[in-house]
Design a protein around this motif. Structure first.
Motif, short mmCIF file in Angstrom:
data_model
loop_
_atom_site.label_atom_id
_atom_site.label_comp_id
_atom_site.label_asym_id
_atom_site.label_seq_id
_atom_site.Cartn_x
_atom_site.Cartn_y
_atom_site.Cartn_z
N MET A 1 0.80 -1.24 -0.14
CA MET A 1 0.03 -0.02 0.11
C MET A 1 0.73 1.30 -0.05
SD MET A 1 -3.19 0.13 -0.49
CE MET A 1 -4.10 1.78 -0.90
N ASN A 2 2.17 1.03 0.08
CA ASN A 2 2.83 2.27 0.28
C ASN A 2 4.25 2.40 -0.85
OD1 ASN A 2 4.47 0.98 1.74
ND2 ASN A 2 3.65 1.84 3.70
N SER A 3 4.30 1.41 -1.53
CA SER A 3 5.52 1.43 -2.13
C SER A 3 4.95 1.34 -3.75
CB SER A 3 6.35 0.23 -1.89
OG SER A 3 6.72 -0.64 -2.87
N ALA A 4 5.48 2.07 -4.56
CA ALA A 4 5.21 2.22 -6.14
C ALA A 4 5.85 0.74 -6.68
CB ALA A 4 5.90 3.13 -6.66
N THR A 5 7.05 0.28 -6.06
CA THR A 5 7.26 -1.11 -6.70
C THR A 5 6.72 -2.12 -6.25
OG1 THR A 5 9.59 -0.03 -5.97
CG2 THR A 5 9.60 -2.02 -7.38
N GLY A 6 6.27 -2.08 -5.11
CA GLY A 6 5.28 -3.04 -4.52
C GLY A 6 4.21 -3.29 -5.27
N ALA A 7 3.39 -2.02 -5.68
CA ALA A 7 2.09 -1.92 -6.32
C ALA A 7 2.36 -2.60 -7.65
CB ALA A 7 1.80 -0.32 -6.43
N VAL A 8 3.53 -2.31 -8.48
CA VAL A 8 3.47 -3.05 -9.60
C VAL A 8 4.01 -4.39 -9.54
CG1 VAL A 8 5.58 -3.15 -11.64
CG2 VAL A 8 4.72 -0.83 -10.56
N VAL A 9 4.67 -4.86 -8.74
CA VAL A 9 4.94 -6.55 -8.55
C VAL A 9 3.44 -6.99 -8.10
CG1 VAL A 9 6.01 -8.00 -7.18
CG2 VAL A 9 7.40 -6.14 -7.97
N GLY A 10 2.95 -6.31 -6.96
CA GLY A 10 1.44 -6.75 -6.79
C GLY A 10 0.73 -7.01 -8.02
N GLY A 11 0.64 -5.95 -8.91
CA GLY A 11 -0.31 -6.05 -9.95
C GLY A 11 0.04 -7.15 -10.71
N LEU A 12 1.29 -7.30 -11.26
CA LEU A 12 1.79 -8.47 -12.22
C LEU A 12 1.43 -9.68 -11.72
CD1 LEU A 12 5.04 -6.77 -13.31
CD2 LEU A 12 2.87 -6.93 -14.64
N LEU A 13 1.66 -9.91 -10.37
CA LEU A 13 1.56 -11.10 -9.62
C LEU A 13 -0.15 -11.60 -9.61
CD1 LEU A 13 3.86 -11.58 -6.67
CD2 LEU A 13 3.93 -12.84 -8.64
N LEU A 14 -0.79 -10.49 -9.53
CA LEU A 14 -2.45 -10.70 -9.28
C LEU A 14 -2.92 -11.55 -10.74
CD1 LEU A 14 -4.83 -10.71 -7.59
CD2 LEU A 14 -5.15 -8.30 -8.31
N GLY A 15 -2.24 -10.41 -11.61
CA GLY A 15 -2.47 -10.96 -13.07
C GLY A 15 -2.12 -12.12 -13.44
N ILE A 16 -1.09 -12.53 -12.91
CA ILE A 16 -0.65 -13.84 -13.47
C ILE A 16 -1.35 -15.11 -12.54
CG2 ILE A 16 1.50 -15.68 -13.22
CD1 ILE A 16 3.12 -12.90 -13.78
N PHE A 17 -1.67 -14.79 -11.31
CA PHE A 17 -2.36 -15.64 -10.60
C PHE A 17 -3.73 -16.05 -11.07
CE2 PHE A 17 -0.32 -14.53 -6.22
CZ PHE A 17 0.55 -15.33 -6.47
N GLU A 18 -4.34 -14.85 -11.74
CA GLU A 18 -5.90 -14.99 -12.12
C GLU A 18 -5.74 -15.66 -13.37
OE1 GLU A 18 -8.02 -10.94 -10.96
OE2 GLU A 18 -7.96 -11.46 -13.05
N THR A 19 -4.68 -15.63 -14.23
CA THR A 19 -4.84 -16.24 -15.57
C THR A 19 -4.54 -17.65 -15.46
OG1 THR A 19 -2.94 -15.22 -16.14
CG2 THR A 19 -4.72 -14.37 -17.34
N VAL A 20 -3.70 -18.02 -14.61
CA VAL A 20 -3.28 -19.28 -14.41
C VAL A 20 -4.34 -19.96 -13.53
CG1 VAL A 20 -1.65 -20.81 -12.87
CG2 VAL A 20 -0.73 -18.68 -14.30
N GLY A 21 -4.82 -19.37 -12.82
CA GLY A 21 -6.06 -20.15 -11.92
C GLY A 21 -7.23 -20.31 -12.98
N ALA A 22 -7.44 -19.22 -13.43
CA ALA A 22 -8.50 -19.40 -14.66
C ALA A 22 -8.35 -20.37 -15.39
CB ALA A 22 -8.85 -17.87 -15.32
N GLY A 23 -7.21 -20.57 -15.99
CA GLY A 23 -6.75 -21.54 -17.00
C GLY A 23 -6.77 -23.02 -16.43
N PHE A 24 -6.24 -23.07 -15.26
CA PHE A 24 -6.27 -24.63 -14.69
C PHE A 24 -7.32 -25.03 -13.91
CE2 PHE A 24 -1.62 -23.77 -15.40
CZ PHE A 24 -1.48 -24.88 -16.18
N ILE A 25 -7.87 -24.18 -13.19
CA ILE A 25 -9.12 -24.46 -12.45
C ILE A 25 -10.56 -24.39 -13.14
CG2 ILE A 25 -10.54 -24.15 -10.18
CD1 ILE A 25 -7.63 -22.76 -8.95
N SER A 26 -10.79 -22.99 -13.25
CA SER A 26 -12.07 -22.56 -14.17
C SER A 26 -12.24 -21.14 -14.20
CB SER A 26 -13.26 -23.03 -13.41
OG SER A 26 -14.44 -22.26 -13.68
N SER A 27 -12.55 -20.62 -15.17
CA SER A 27 -12.53 -19.28 -15.51
C SER A 27 -13.50 -18.72 -14.82
CB SER A 27 -12.89 -18.99 -16.88
OG SER A 27 -13.99 -19.48 -17.56
#
Lengths: 309, 271
Positions: free
Chosen positions: A248-274
C-alpha cells in the motif's frame, strides 16, 4: 497445446492484465502516500479515460442518444485530450469532495471517495448509457507467436505503456524537485510544511497524477476488452488488491503486486475454471491479510518476550 | 525582530499556553527553557504557523503573522527545526537539504548548499546516503542545515540536544553560536538548561504554559530557583504558580515560591 506453450500463454495474458492492475494500484499508492486516503474512485478514472477517448475519436451517441458526439479526432490526439480531461476531473474531485472535508478523519475521506465512485458511475450512466464501448487497436497487424503462445500487438502496447509510465514516474520522483517534495510530504507531512511545501497543493497533485495514470490504463485496455459505465468497480477492487499485495505504500510493490495478481488470475482461470477468475483476487487478499496479521501477532509476542514479559 | 504579545494557544479545550509575552531581538540567541510538557514546542508551533493562537499577536519584523499558514511563514524568513529532527528518512542528505530551499526561486541554492557543506563537512561526506541512515548527531546537523537552506532571518531550534552524547551536544551548541555570529538570530528551545544558557544571550523560563521568569542568561543561571529546578542544584521546585485571572492575580500562599514574573507582589528582587 503443449503445457509449455500453455504456461507461456498464461504468462503473456497475466502480465498484460497485471499491467493494468499495476497502473490502477499505482494510482492508489500515489494518493495514499501523500494524503493517507484510499481512493476507491481510482477505477473510475480508468473508465472515464476510456469512455472520453471513445467519445472524442469515434461517432458516439451520448446523453440518452439526444446528442451525437462527432469530433472524430485522430486516436493519438483523442488519447492525449482524454488524459488531460480526466486529470482535470481528478482535480475537480479534490476541490469538490476532499478539500472541503479538510480536518475530517481519514475514514470519512475514504467514504467520500466511495461516494465519488458512485457519483462517477451514475454520471457515466447518464452520459453513455449502459452500452459497452471499444476502441480500435493502436496498431494493426497479426499477433506474434512465440513457442505456440499468442501475443497480440495490443498486449505489447499495454505492457509498453505501463513500462513507459513506470519509467516516467521513476524519473519524476527521483529526479525532479517537485517529485521529491511529493515524497517528502509522504514521509513527513509536518516537516514538509515547515520547508514551505504546500501540503494541500501536493494532495491536489497526487489526485491529478493518479487520475492521469488511471485514464491511461483505461484507454490502453479498451481495444482488447469492452468498457462500460460500471467497469470502474472491478478495476478499483483489483487495483486495491494489487496495492495491498505490494504493501500500500510502495510503487515497486504496487507494480509487483499487480503483475502477480494478473498472473495468478490467468493461471487460476486456466487450470481451475474461468468462473473463479475474480474470486482468486479476493482469496489472495484474504491470504495476505491473514499472513500479515499472524506475522504481526508473532512479532508482537516476540517484542513482549524481549522486554521480559 | 520577533515579538509575542499575550499569546494563548489551545488544544481543543486544553490551554497549552497562557498569556505568553516574548521578544527576540536581531542578532541574539534567546533560550527558552522548561520541563517536559511546559509548552515549549507549542510555543514554537504557534510562531511557525502549525498552530494558531486563540488570542494575542505574533509580530515578525513588525508584521502580524499569527494567522499565516506554516508554508507562508517559512517564506518570511522563520525557519523551524522541529523536535526529534524529522529528517526525510527515505531521501538522500542532499535532497533533504535542497528541500529546505524548496520555496526559494533564486539561483543561489547551489551556492548555499556548498556553504552548508563547508559548515557541516560530515554532511558532504554523506550527501548520497539516505537521511534515515545517519546517526542521531548527524541527523540533528542535517535538520539544522536543512533549516538554514531557506536563508532564515530567525532560526528556531526545538531541543537540538535531546538524545545526544555530551560531546555532540557541545558540538551542536558550538554550531549554534557560529550560525548566530554569521548573522542568523536564534530562538533555542531546550530542556538542557545548562547547555542552552551557556550559549544564550537572554532566556525565558516556561512552566505549565506560562513564562515565569525572564532575564539575561547570566541572571537566569544565577537565579536560585532556576538552579534548583533546572540546573540540578538542590531539589526540584516550581518557580511560581501564581495565575492571572480575569482582572487580577490569584497568588498562591506557598513559601517555596520566591520569585514570580506574573505576580506583582513577588516580583523578582534583584540582589
Amino acid at each position: 497445446m503443449a503445457l509449455e506453450s500453455q504456461l507461456l500463454q498464461y504468462l503473456f495474458t497475466g502480465v498484460t492484465v497485471g499491467s493494468i492492475y499495476a497502473l490502477i494500484a499505482l494510482g492508489f499508492v500515489v494518493i495514499h502516500n501523500v494524503t493517507g486516503i484510499v481512493n476507491f474512485a481510482q477505477g473510475d478514472f480508468a473508465m472515464l479515460g476510456a469512455l472520453v477517448a471513445v467519445t472524442l475519436t469515434t461517432r458516439t451517441p451520448i446523453f440518452n442518444r439526444v446528442f451525437v458526439a462527432d469530433f472524430d479526432l485522430p486516436l493519438p490526439l483523442g488519447i492525449v485530450l482524454s488524459v488531460l480531461i480526466v486529470s482535470l476531473i481528478g482535480a475537480v474531485l479534490y476541490f469538490l469532495a476532499i478539500r472541503p472535508a479538510k480536518g475530517a478523519s481519514i475514514v470519512s475521506l475514504i467514504i467520500i471517495t466511495i461516494g465519488a465512485h458512485f457519483a462517477f458511475q451514475g454520471l457515466a450512466l447518464i452520459a453513455w448509457a449502459a452500452d459497452p464501448y471499444g476502441l480500435p487497436v493502436f496498431t494493426r497487424g497479426g499477433p506474434l507467436e512465440i513457442h505456440g503462445a499468442i501475443l497480440t500487438r495490443q498486449n505489447l502496447w499495454v505492457i509498453g505503456v505501463t513500462a513507459v509510465i513506470l519509467l516516467a514516474l521513476y524519473l519524476f520522483f527521483e529526479r525532479t524537485m517537485l517529485g521529491k517534495a511529493l515524497r517528502a510530504c509522504a514521509i513527513n507531512r509536518l516537516a514538509a510544511r515547515l520547508m514551505g511545501i504546500d501540503a494541500n497543493r501536493m494532495a491536489l497533485l497526487s489526485f491529478v497524477l493518479s487520475a492521469a495514470i488511471g485514464a491511461m490504463a483505461g484507454i490502453v485496455i479498451t481495444p482488447s476488452t469492452f468498457m462500460g459505465y460500471d467497469s470502474g468497480t472491478f478495476l478499483s477492487l483489483k487495483g486495491f488488491v494489487a496495492a495491498i499485495m505490494g504493501g500500500m505504500n510502495s510503487a515497486t510493490g504496487a507494480v509487483v503486486g499487480g503483475l502477480l495478481l494478473g498472473i495468478f488470475e490467468t493461471v487460476g482461470a486456466g487450470f481451475i475454471s474461468s468462473g473463479y477468475k475474480d474470486a482468486i483476487a479476493f482469496i489472495v487478499l484474504f491470504a495476505i491479510l491473514f499472513v500479515r496479521m499472524s506475522v504481526g501477532v508473532r512479532k508482537g509476542q516476540s517484542q513482549f518476550e524481549e522486554v521480559g514479559m | 525582530m520577533l515579538q509575542l504579545s499575550d499569546i494563548s494557544t489551545y488544544y481543543g479545550q486544553i490551554r497549552a499556553l497562557e498569556w505568553v509575552n516574548l521578544k527576540v531581538n536581531p542578532g541574539e540567541i534567546v533560550a527558552l527553557i522548561g520541563a517536559n510538557g511546559a509548552g515549549k514546542t507549542t510555543l514554537l508551533n504557534t510562531i511557525c504557523g502549525v498552530l494558531s493562537p486563540k488570542h494575542g499577536q505574533v509580530l515578525f519584523d513588525d508584521k502580524p503573522i499569527s494567522h499565516f499558514a506554516a508554508e507562508a511563514i517559512v517564506q518570511l524568513g522563520i525557519s523551524h527545526v522541529p523536535e526529534r529532527r524529522q529528517v526525510f528518512s527515505g531521501l538522500s542528505v542532499s535532497d533533504n537539504l535542497l528541500l529546505g530551499a524548496y520555496h526559494r526561486r533564486d539561483k543561489a541554492v547551489r551556492q548555499d548548499l556548498d556553504a552548508v557543506f563547508e559548515l557541516f563537512p560530515i554532511l558532504k561526506e554523506r550527501q548520497k546516503q539516505a537521511g534515515g541512515t545517519l546517526s542521531g548527531g548527524e541527523q540533528q546537523m542535517l535538520a539544522i542545515a536543512r533549516g538554514m537552506m531557506s536563508r532564515p532571518k530567525l532560526l528556531m531550534l526545538d531541543e537540538p540536544s535531546v538524545g545526544l552524547a555530551p560531546l555532540i551536544v557541545r558540538e551542536i551548541m558550538r554550531i549554534i553560536v557560529d550560525l548566530c555570529a554569521r548573522g542568523t538570530t536564534i530562538l533555542l528551545v531546550e530542556q538542557n538548561a545548562k547547555a542552552a544558557l551557556q550559549v544564550a544571550d537572554r532566556g525565558y523560563v516556561l512552566e505549565t504554559g506560562r513564562i515565569v521568569l525572564e532575564g539575561t542568561a547570566k541572571e537566569l543561571m544565577a537565579d536560585e530557583g532556576v538552579q534548583k529546578a533546572y540546573l540540578g542544584k538542590g531539589n526540584r521546585l516550581q518557580l511560581a504558580r501564581c495565575r492571572i485571572e480575569a482582572g487580577g492575580y490569584a497568588c498562591l500562599t506557598d513559601s517555596s515560591i520566591e520569585t514570580c514574573v506574573v505576580c506583582p507582589t513577588r516580583q523578582r528582587n534583584k540582589a
